[in-house]
Write a protein that holds these residues in place. Structure first.
Motif, mmCIF file in Angstrom:
data_model
loop_
_atom_site.group_PDB
_atom_site.id
_atom_site.type_symbol
_atom_site.label_atom_id
_atom_site.label_comp_id
_atom_site.label_asym_id
_atom_site.label_seq_id
_atom_site.Cartn_x
_atom_site.Cartn_y
_atom_site.Cartn_z
ATOM 1 N N ARG A 70 0.833 -1.200 0.000
ATOM 2 C CA ARG A 70 0.000 0.000 0.000
ATOM 3 C C ARG A 70 0.872 1.256 0.000
ATOM 4 N N LYS A 71 0.193 2.408 -0.042
ATOM 5 C CA LYS A 71 0.923 3.667 -0.082
ATOM 6 C C LYS A 71 0.098 4.772 0.565
ATOM 7 N N LEU A 93 8.495 -0.992 7.057
ATOM 8 C CA LEU A 93 7.656 -0.518 5.958
ATOM 9 C C LEU A 93 8.330 -0.757 4.611
ATOM 10 N N SER A 94 9.636 -0.575 4.580
ATOM 11 C CA SER A 94 10.375 -0.840 3.344
ATOM 12 C C SER A 94 10.297 -2.320 2.966
ATOM 13 N N GLY A 97 7.025 -3.119 1.377
ATOM 14 C CA GLY A 97 6.706 -2.352 0.180
ATOM 15 C C GLY A 97 5.668 -1.272 0.397
ATOM 16 N N TYR A 98 5.591 -0.758 1.613
ATOM 17 C CA TYR A 98 4.681 0.358 1.884
ATOM 18 C C TYR A 98 5.417 1.646 1.519
ATOM 19 N N THR A 99 4.826 2.453 0.639
ATOM 20 C CA THR A 99 5.518 3.621 0.117
ATOM 21 C C THR A 99 4.782 4.915 0.451
ATOM 22 N N TYR A 100 5.484 6.019 0.311
ATOM 23 C CA TYR A 100 4.943 7.339 0.619
ATOM 24 C C TYR A 100 5.705 8.368 -0.199
ATOM 25 N N ASP A 101 5.035 9.482 -0.460
ATOM 26 C CA ASP A 101 5.671 10.554 -1.222
ATOM 27 C C ASP A 101 6.487 11.476 -0.322
#
Length: 213
Positions: A70-71, A93-94, A97-101
């Motif tokens: 998710r992101k 989180l890395s 695969g949890y991502t954020y801007d």
């Protein structure tokens, strides 16, 4: 933040105003964003997240499992003394695969300033004793950042559990949350529950779009 904001937490059966699904700022707590996906929200604008999901608790592992892939737009982490840089949480989180801007790691002074600006406006008094739920932290962050009104969904004093899982999540911040809601009511803060039960339990007015007639 500008205009109306939806602060979305993880209690079961949240009432989501339809007008917030487009063109409004959505702030979620921890893994609550999972319950917005069926409504077409792929990623919230802001996610307030605790930084202790590496504590070995089954509920923490459950959150991480469900957040995989998710992101969010802007991730806001609330660190603990033992890991002020949230290195463990960021690594977890890395891995999933949890991502954020964007990323903001709040520090003790930041958190105290947020609480104080909302709960004690105009006074030079820093509170470090509040331990609210992440849902309440999302509300306070939105108010401190300039939200015109905050609609609150997914907060409950009547039920445990979470909207996105069958695992039993126990409410552990009830006293602090009730104290903060009482303070917001006394101050006349523009905070509006979206479901009638929370409106009754807090004394705060129901979100206007859900009021009858």
């Amino acid at each position: 933040m500008h205009g109306d904001v939806l602060a979305f937490a993880s209690a079961p059966d949240p009432v989501v105003p339809s007008e917030f699904l487009e063109g409004r700022t959505i702030v979620t707590a921890n893994a609550a964003q999972l319950s917005l996906e069926p409504l077409g929200v792929e990623a919230p604008h802001i996610t307030c997240m605790r930084s202790t999901m590496g504590d070995g608790q089954a509920t923490s592992a459950d959150k991480l499992k469900r957040l995989a892939g998710r992101k969010t737009g802007h991730l806001v982490l609330f660190p603990r003394r033992a890991d002020p840089g949230c290195e463990v949480q960021l690594s977890l989180l890395s891995e999933i695969g949890y991502t954020y801007d964007e990323l903001t790691i709040l520090h003790r002074l930041d958190i105290s300033t947020i609480y104080n600006s909302v709960l004690n406006p105009g006074r030079i008094l820093l509170h470090r004793t509040y331990e609210p739920s992440m849902g309440l932290r999302a509300i306070l962050l939105a108010l401190a950042a300039g939200a015109t009104r905050v609609a609150v969904a997914g907060v409950s004093f009547r039920s445990g559990g979470a909207s996105y899982t069958s695992m039993n999540y126990k409410r552990i911040h009830v006293d602090a949350d009730q104290e903060i809601f009482a303070r917001l009511r006394k101050l006349g803060a523009p905070v509006f529950p979206t479901d009638r039960a929370l409106s009754v339990d807090t004394g705060l007015p129901l979100w206007p779009s859900d009021q009858p007639g």
